[in-house]
Design a protein around this motif. Structure first.
Motif, mmCIF file in Angstrom:
data_model
loop_
_atom_site.group_PDB
_atom_site.id
_atom_site.type_symbol
_atom_site.label_atom_id
_atom_site.label_comp_id
_atom_site.label_asym_id
_atom_site.label_seq_id
_atom_site.Cartn_x
_atom_site.Cartn_y
_atom_site.Cartn_z
ATOM 1 N N LEU A 1 0.804 -1.221 0.000
ATOM 2 C CA LEU A 1 0.000 0.000 0.000
ATOM 3 C C LEU A 1 0.839 1.274 0.000
ATOM 4 C CD1 LEU A 1 -2.798 1.272 0.017
ATOM 5 C CD2 LEU A 1 -2.790 1.083 2.521
ATOM 6 N N VAL B 1 -6.789 -0.903 -2.542
ATOM 7 C CA VAL B 1 -6.559 -2.162 -1.841
ATOM 8 C C VAL B 1 -5.271 -2.766 -2.380
ATOM 9 C CG1 VAL B 1 -7.449 -4.455 -1.275
ATOM 10 C CG2 VAL B 1 -9.031 -2.533 -1.525
ATOM 11 N N ASP C 1 -3.274 -6.024 2.249
ATOM 12 C CA ASP C 1 -4.579 -6.098 2.893
ATOM 13 C C ASP C 1 -5.206 -7.483 2.820
ATOM 14 O OD1 ASP C 1 -4.585 -3.263 3.386
ATOM 15 O OD2 ASP C 1 -5.088 -2.982 1.267
ATOM 16 N N CYS C 2 -4.580 -8.388 2.057
ATOM 17 C CA CYS C 2 -5.214 -9.661 1.718
ATOM 18 C C CYS C 2 -4.434 -10.852 2.276
ATOM 19 C CB CYS C 2 -5.327 -9.798 0.201
ATOM 20 S SG CYS C 2 -6.280 -8.473 -0.576
ATOM 21 N N ARG D 1 -12.520 -7.416 -1.897
ATOM 22 C CA ARG D 1 -12.311 -6.359 -0.903
ATOM 23 C C ARG D 1 -12.490 -4.969 -1.523
ATOM 24 N NH1 ARG D 1 -9.488 -7.274 3.987
ATOM 25 N NH2 ARG D 1 -9.109 -9.479 4.412
ATOM 26 N N GLN E 1 -15.188 -2.102 -0.445
ATOM 27 C CA GLN E 1 -14.849 -0.720 -0.091
ATOM 28 C C GLN E 1 -15.663 0.279 -0.900
ATOM 29 O OE1 GLN E 1 -10.905 0.794 0.172
ATOM 30 N NE2 GLN E 1 -10.145 -0.884 1.441
#
Length: 215
Positions: A113, A133, A137-138, A150, A154
């Protein structure tokens, strides 16, 4: 009805894959390891965690995930890329048009990120996106659909109402696994097959007509 467009970053918004892979190849060589073309191409579209098994096999068992990536990050800091120079020339015009037409926009990138944020900030396009994303995040990286699920969450948009823009085989599979339409940004250097997408483009400007056809 298409309500959102979700972009991969590397190879779609910026032409960074060749430069990224060259840095990996040189870093391997500096440390006495060989990165074949097939090995490098197998890393396209995958997160750091997902590529670690491939890298560890090439390096042997004498280095940990954290040791490798901390050292590689330091190397990249010493050899930075100029991201505005890598931005595809038609990106800004497309993003402006999509926002004017009322679409929500997201980025679903396997890159960390902080790097995604830096690229968008350096290229002065971060203001166009409603959701970011990353692979961080995963739990699972592309070709698993988690990152697209995801991103749609969002954006608060059903996956069936999203279009993904991808350039890698892993990314195409991930977006289809989330039941999204997929436009393939053609880049024959890394083995993405247009037959696996719902449509293909060679220039991002072509996306406008495709999305309107699906609305």
């Amino acid at each position: 009805m298409i309500k959102a467009v979700i972009f991969d970053m590397d190879g779609v918004l910026i032409d960074s894959e060749p430069a990224n892979l060259e840095r990996i190849r040189i870093y391997f060589r500096i440390h006495g390891h060989f990165a074949s073309k097939d090995l490098l191409h197998s890393l396209v579209g995958r997160s750091n965690r997902d590529t670690w098994e491939v890298i560890q096999k090439a390096w042997g068992g004498n280095i940990t995930f954290d040791e490798y990536y901390q050292a590689f990050h330091a190397y990249c800091e010493e050899h930075p890329l100029c991201y505005p120079d890598l931005l595809f020339s038609d990106v800004k015009d497309l993003l402006i048009w999509l926002k004017e037409e009322g679409y929500l926009l997201g980025v679903a990138s396997s890159s960390p990120l902080p790097l995604v944020q830096k690229v968008l900030r350096d290229c002065q396009i971060e203001q166009y996106f409603d959701a970011l994303v990353s692979g961080m995040d995963c739990h699972h990286s592309k070709p698993d659909p988690e990152i697209y699920l995801r991103t749609a969450k969002q954006l608060e948009i059903a996956c069936e109402d999203c279009v993904a823009i991808e350039d890698s085989q892993a990314g195409i599979a991930a977006a289809h696994g989330a039941h999204m339409k997929v436009i393939v940004k053609m880049d024959e250097r890394f083995g993405a097959h247009s037959d696996d997408g719902d449509a293909k483009v060679y220039q991002l400007a072509e996306i406008k007509d495709l999305i309107k056809q699906w609305d």
